[in-house]
Design a protein around this motif. Structure first.
Motif, mmCIF file in Angstrom:
data_model
loop_
_atom_site.group_PDB
_atom_site.id
_atom_site.type_symbol
_atom_site.label_atom_id
_atom_site.label_comp_id
_atom_site.label_asym_id
_atom_site.label_seq_id
_atom_site.Cartn_x
_atom_site.Cartn_y
_atom_site.Cartn_z
ATOM 1 N N LEU A 216 -0.109 62.775 -19.455
ATOM 2 C CA LEU A 216 -0.353 61.741 -18.445
ATOM 3 C C LEU A 216 0.109 62.144 -17.048
ATOM 4 C CD1 LEU A 216 0.677 58.581 -20.483
ATOM 5 C CD2 LEU A 216 -1.633 59.418 -20.010
ATOM 6 N N ALA A 217 0.728 63.307 -16.931
ATOM 7 C CA ALA A 217 1.281 63.745 -15.652
ATOM 8 C C ALA A 217 0.228 64.363 -14.733
ATOM 9 C CB ALA A 217 2.427 64.728 -15.891
ATOM 10 N N ASP A 218 -0.997 64.003 -14.924
ATOM 11 C CA ASP A 218 -2.103 64.485 -14.087
ATOM 12 C C ASP A 218 -2.835 63.256 -13.553
ATOM 13 O OD1 ASP A 218 -5.206 65.059 -13.985
ATOM 14 O OD2 ASP A 218 -4.208 66.990 -13.672
ATOM 15 N N PRO A 219 -3.065 63.177 -12.241
ATOM 16 C CA PRO A 219 -3.708 61.979 -11.682
ATOM 17 C C PRO A 219 -5.105 61.713 -12.230
ATOM 18 C CG PRO A 219 -3.358 63.643 -9.966
ATOM 19 C CD PRO A 219 -2.704 64.143 -11.210
ATOM 20 N N ASN A 220 -5.868 62.757 -12.522
ATOM 21 C CA ASN A 220 -7.202 62.545 -13.090
ATOM 22 C C ASN A 220 -7.110 61.930 -14.482
ATOM 23 O OD1 ASN A 220 -8.846 63.588 -10.955
ATOM 24 N ND2 ASN A 220 -8.176 65.639 -11.538
ATOM 25 N N ARG A 221 -6.153 62.395 -15.286
ATOM 26 C CA ARG A 221 -6.007 61.836 -16.632
ATOM 27 C C ARG A 221 -5.503 60.400 -16.580
ATOM 28 N NH1 ARG A 221 -5.075 67.490 -17.871
ATOM 29 N NH2 ARG A 221 -2.824 67.372 -17.639
ATOM 30 N N LEU A 222 -4.659 60.079 -15.611
ATOM 31 C CA LEU A 222 -4.237 58.685 -15.437
ATOM 32 C C LEU A 222 -5.432 57.805 -15.087
ATOM 33 C CD1 LEU A 222 -0.844 58.983 -13.526
ATOM 34 C CD2 LEU A 222 -1.207 58.200 -15.878
ATOM 35 N N GLN A 223 -6.327 58.304 -14.251
ATOM 36 C CA GLN A 223 -7.534 57.543 -13.906
ATOM 37 C C GLN A 223 -8.428 57.369 -15.126
ATOM 38 O OE1 GLN A 223 -9.124 59.834 -10.609
ATOM 39 N NE2 GLN A 223 -8.330 58.341 -9.140
ATOM 40 N N ILE B 294 -6.974 67.330 -23.922
ATOM 41 C CA ILE B 294 -5.531 67.123 -23.775
ATOM 42 C C ILE B 294 -5.150 65.706 -24.192
ATOM 43 C CG2 ILE B 294 -3.672 66.932 -22.062
ATOM 44 C CD1 ILE B 294 -5.039 69.359 -20.644
ATOM 45 N N LEU B 295 -5.928 64.726 -23.758
ATOM 46 C CA LEU B 295 -5.633 63.321 -24.080
ATOM 47 C C LEU B 295 -5.817 63.015 -25.566
ATOM 48 C CD1 LEU B 295 -7.229 61.625 -20.938
ATOM 49 C CD2 LEU B 295 -4.778 61.804 -21.478
ATOM 50 N N THR B 296 -6.816 63.638 -26.187
ATOM 51 C CA THR B 296 -7.024 63.385 -27.623
ATOM 52 C C THR B 296 -6.012 64.149 -28.472
ATOM 53 O OG1 THR B 296 -8.760 65.075 -27.725
ATOM 54 C CG2 THR B 296 -9.471 62.803 -27.420
ATOM 55 N N GLU B 297 -5.635 65.351 -28.066
ATOM 56 C CA GLU B 297 -4.676 66.136 -28.844
ATOM 57 C C GLU B 297 -3.301 65.477 -28.895
ATOM 58 O OE1 GLU B 297 -4.718 70.160 -27.364
ATOM 59 O OE2 GLU B 297 -6.394 70.703 -28.655
ATOM 60 N N CYS B 298 -2.907 64.788 -27.822
ATOM 61 C CA CYS B 298 -1.601 64.118 -27.845
ATOM 62 C C CYS B 298 -1.708 62.756 -28.530
ATOM 63 C CB CYS B 298 -1.014 63.993 -26.444
ATOM 64 S SG CYS B 298 -1.774 62.734 -25.407
#
Length: 107
Positions: A13-20, A52-56
């Motif tokens: 979550l430490a990436d602004p695009n992933r937060l969006q 990255i989001l699905t792996e975590c």
């Protein structure tokens, strides 16, 4: 508390695009093509972020033919919120309680 598992989610979550992306998915399941419309990057870059989001475990992926649909893993999101709340609150689970310290507020 599972520090290892939660640190992977926080790192993701430490990436602004992933937060969006998480913000977009808070409105419900979205097709990858609909997510991509909100960004100025390529489909391979979106695929990288989604991996990255699905792996975590914070995001679920569902395939339907050639399309990928993404949604939040609400259970994992709730566990992360509880973890963060416990992390910043003086609770019986506080790590300093196991160190024979008299007062957790003396950190």
């Amino acid at each position: 508390m599972n520090y290892e598992e939660n640190s992977k989610i926080i790192k993701a979550l430490a990436d602004p695009n992933r937060l969006q992306i998480i913000d977009l998915l808070s409105c419900g399941e979205k097709c990858a093509c609909n997510i991509l419309e909100h960004f100025d990057f390529t489909q391979p870059t979106l695929s990288h972020h989604m991996k990255i989001l699905t792996e975590c475990g914070i995001v679920n992926c569902r395939k339907d033919g050639l399309w990928s649909y993404y949604s939040l893993n609400i259970d994992k999101c709730n566990k992360l919120i509880l973890f963060l709340m416990n992390l910043i609150t003086d609770t019986d689970d506080c790590i300093c309680k196991g160190k024979n310290e008299s007062n957790c507020n003396e950190k």
